[in-house]
Design a protein around this motif. Structure first.
Motif, PDB file in Angstrom:
ATOM      1  N   CYS A  20      40.515  34.870  44.877  1.00  0.00           N
ATOM      2  CA  CYS A  20      39.385  35.669  44.418  1.00  0.00           C
ATOM      3  C   CYS A  20      39.495  37.056  45.023  1.00  0.00           C
ATOM      4  CB  CYS A  20      38.080  35.004  44.842  1.00  0.00           C
ATOM      5  SG  CYS A  20      36.637  35.980  44.426  1.00  0.00           S
ATOM      6  N   ASP A  21      39.566  38.055  44.175  1.00  0.00           N
ATOM      7  CA  ASP A  21      39.606  39.437  44.637  1.00  0.00           C
ATOM      8  C   ASP A  21      39.149  40.330  43.493  1.00  0.00           C
ATOM      9  OD1 ASP A  21      40.469  42.087  45.536  1.00  0.00           O
ATOM     10  OD2 ASP A  21      41.611  40.990  47.041  1.00  0.00           O
ATOM     11  N   PRO A  22      38.214  41.231  43.755  1.00  0.00           N
ATOM     12  CA  PRO A  22      37.736  42.109  42.681  1.00  0.00           C
ATOM     13  C   PRO A  22      38.731  43.218  42.306  1.00  0.00           C
ATOM     14  CG  PRO A  22      36.632  42.670  44.725  1.00  0.00           C
ATOM     15  CD  PRO A  22      37.475  41.446  44.996  1.00  0.00           C
ATOM     16  N   HIS A  23      39.754  43.410  43.134  1.00  0.00           N
ATOM     17  CA  HIS A  23      40.692  44.511  42.920  1.00  0.00           C
ATOM     18  C   HIS A  23      41.946  44.035  42.187  1.00  0.00           C
ATOM     19  CE1 HIS A  23      38.130  46.815  45.516  1.00  0.00           C
ATOM     20  NE2 HIS A  23      38.193  45.842  46.410  1.00  0.00           N
ATOM     21  N   PRO A  24      42.211  44.581  40.993  1.00  0.00           N
ATOM     22  CA  PRO A  24      43.368  44.141  40.198  1.00  0.00           C
ATOM     23  C   PRO A  24      44.698  44.220  40.953  1.00  0.00           C
ATOM     24  CG  PRO A  24      41.947  45.548  38.876  1.00  0.00           C
ATOM     25  CD  PRO A  24      41.426  45.603  40.287  1.00  0.00           C
ATOM     26  N   LYS A  25      44.934  45.291  41.695  1.00  0.00           N
ATOM     27  CA  LYS A  25      46.209  45.437  42.411  1.00  0.00           C
ATOM     28  C   LYS A  25      46.380  44.326  43.452  1.00  0.00           C
ATOM     29  CE  LYS A  25      49.166  48.731  44.755  1.00  0.00           C
ATOM     30  NZ  LYS A  25      50.287  48.958  43.913  1.00  0.00           N
ATOM     31  N   THR A  46      37.575  37.151  39.922  1.00  0.00           N
ATOM     32  CA  THR A  46      37.114  38.431  40.473  1.00  0.00           C
ATOM     33  C   THR A  46      35.849  38.337  41.320  1.00  0.00           C
ATOM     34  OG1 THR A  46      35.849  38.913  38.475  1.00  0.00           O
ATOM     35  CG2 THR A  46      38.127  39.719  38.551  1.00  0.00           C
ATOM     36  N   HIS A  47      35.147  37.210  41.276  1.00  0.00           N
ATOM     37  CA  HIS A  47      33.900  37.074  42.037  1.00  0.00           C
ATOM     38  C   HIS A  47      33.883  35.731  42.757  1.00  0.00           C
ATOM     39  CE1 HIS A  47      29.627  36.941  43.015  1.00  0.00           C
ATOM     40  NE2 HIS A  47      29.631  38.251  42.839  1.00  0.00           N
ATOM     41  N   HIS A  48      33.396  35.736  43.979  1.00  0.00           N
ATOM     42  CA  HIS A  48      33.428  34.500  44.773  1.00  0.00           C
ATOM     43  C   HIS A  48      32.614  33.370  44.143  1.00  0.00           C
ATOM     44  CE1 HIS A  48      29.675  36.167  46.532  1.00  0.00           C
ATOM     45  NE2 HIS A  48      29.373  34.904  46.803  1.00  0.00           N
ATOM     46  N   LYS A  49      31.612  33.688  43.357  1.00  0.00           N
ATOM     47  CA  LYS A  49      30.836  32.614  42.725  1.00  0.00           C
ATOM     48  C   LYS A  49      31.657  31.886  41.660  1.00  0.00           C
ATOM     49  CE  LYS A  49      26.227  34.061  43.891  1.00  0.00           C
ATOM     50  NZ  LYS A  49      24.869  34.342  43.429  1.00  0.00           N
ATOM     51  N   ILE A  60      37.829  26.787  51.510  1.00  0.00           N
ATOM     52  CA  ILE A  60      38.047  28.201  51.187  1.00  0.00           C
ATOM     53  C   ILE A  60      38.355  28.980  52.457  1.00  0.00           C
ATOM     54  CG2 ILE A  60      36.561  28.167  49.150  1.00  0.00           C
ATOM     55  CD1 ILE A  60      34.454  29.702  50.840  1.00  0.00           C
ATOM     56  N   ILE A  61      39.016  30.086  52.258  1.00  0.00           N
ATOM     57  CA  ILE A  61      39.261  31.047  53.328  1.00  0.00           C
ATOM     58  C   ILE A  61      38.518  32.313  52.943  1.00  0.00           C
ATOM     59  CG2 ILE A  61      40.972  32.439  54.535  1.00  0.00           C
ATOM     60  CD1 ILE A  61      43.003  30.169  53.862  1.00  0.00           C
ATOM     61  N   ILE A  62      37.632  32.755  53.821  1.00  0.00           N
ATOM     62  CA  ILE A  62      36.867  33.969  53.568  1.00  0.00           C
ATOM     63  C   ILE A  62      37.549  35.107  54.315  1.00  0.00           C
ATOM     64  CG2 ILE A  62      34.616  35.103  53.783  1.00  0.00           C
ATOM     65  CD1 ILE A  62      33.389  32.228  53.682  1.00  0.00           C
ATOM     66  N   ALA A  63      38.296  35.895  53.563  1.00  0.00           N
ATOM     67  CA  ALA A  63      39.040  37.030  54.110  1.00  0.00           C
ATOM     68  C   ALA A  63      38.628  38.272  53.334  1.00  0.00           C
ATOM     69  CB  ALA A  63      40.539  36.781  54.009  1.00  0.00           C
ATOM     70  N   THR A  64      37.335  38.442  53.248  1.00  0.00           N
ATOM     71  CA  THR A  64      36.738  39.540  52.487  1.00  0.00           C
ATOM     72  C   THR A  64      36.319  40.648  53.449  1.00  0.00           C
ATOM     73  OG1 THR A  64      34.555  38.512  52.678  1.00  0.00           O
ATOM     74  CG2 THR A  64      35.851  37.936  50.737  1.00  0.00           C
TER      75      THR A  64
END
Length: 125
Positions: A20-25, A46-49, A60-64
């Motif tokens: 999960c990551d909002p950033h395409p790159k 793109t969203h954690h939900k 899960i690993i929260i690396a936000t």
């Protein structure tokens, strides 16, 4: 997050089900690692939900970014996630940390830990 993909790749009986990551790159970089380590079909969201709605997750690993940890942790407990690793710092305020402690105490069935693995390694200072 990318270092976690590398680390999971060497574990027996462990795989990455989703990133999960909002950033395409960032998602592209993670997809390249998933392919490199032949992890199979890994969902990219793109969203954690979206991630928390997946039934096949064991943990899960929260690396936000630090300021997002508290909300993601709350949502993960609400989604009944079985295991959580949160990168340091746990949260950005003492009050948030206290609230997380209450959540942890209220959910003894959930394995929860804060990643402090590199804290005492001189080369990482």
């Amino acid at each position: 997050g990318q270092e976690h993909i590398r680390n999971i790749s060497v574990l027996e009986n462990a795989t990455v089900a989703a990133v999960c990551d909002p950033h395409p790159k960032s998602r592209e970089q993670c997809q390249a690692l998933v392919e490199k380590f032949r992890m199979g079909n890994v969902a990219m969201v793109t969203h954690h939900k979206e991630l928390l709605a997946m039934s096949e997750l064991d943990g899960i690993i929260i690396a936000t970014p630090n300021h997002t940890h508290f909300q993601v942790i709350q949502d993960a407990f609400a989604a009944k996630v079985k295991s959580m690793l949160v990168e340091k710092p746990l949260c950005i305020t003492v009050e948030e940390c206290k609230d997380v402690l209450e959540l942890v105490d209220a959910h003894p069935e959930t394995m929860f830990w804060v990643g402090m693995e590199y804290r005492y390694i001189p080369s990482v200072d």
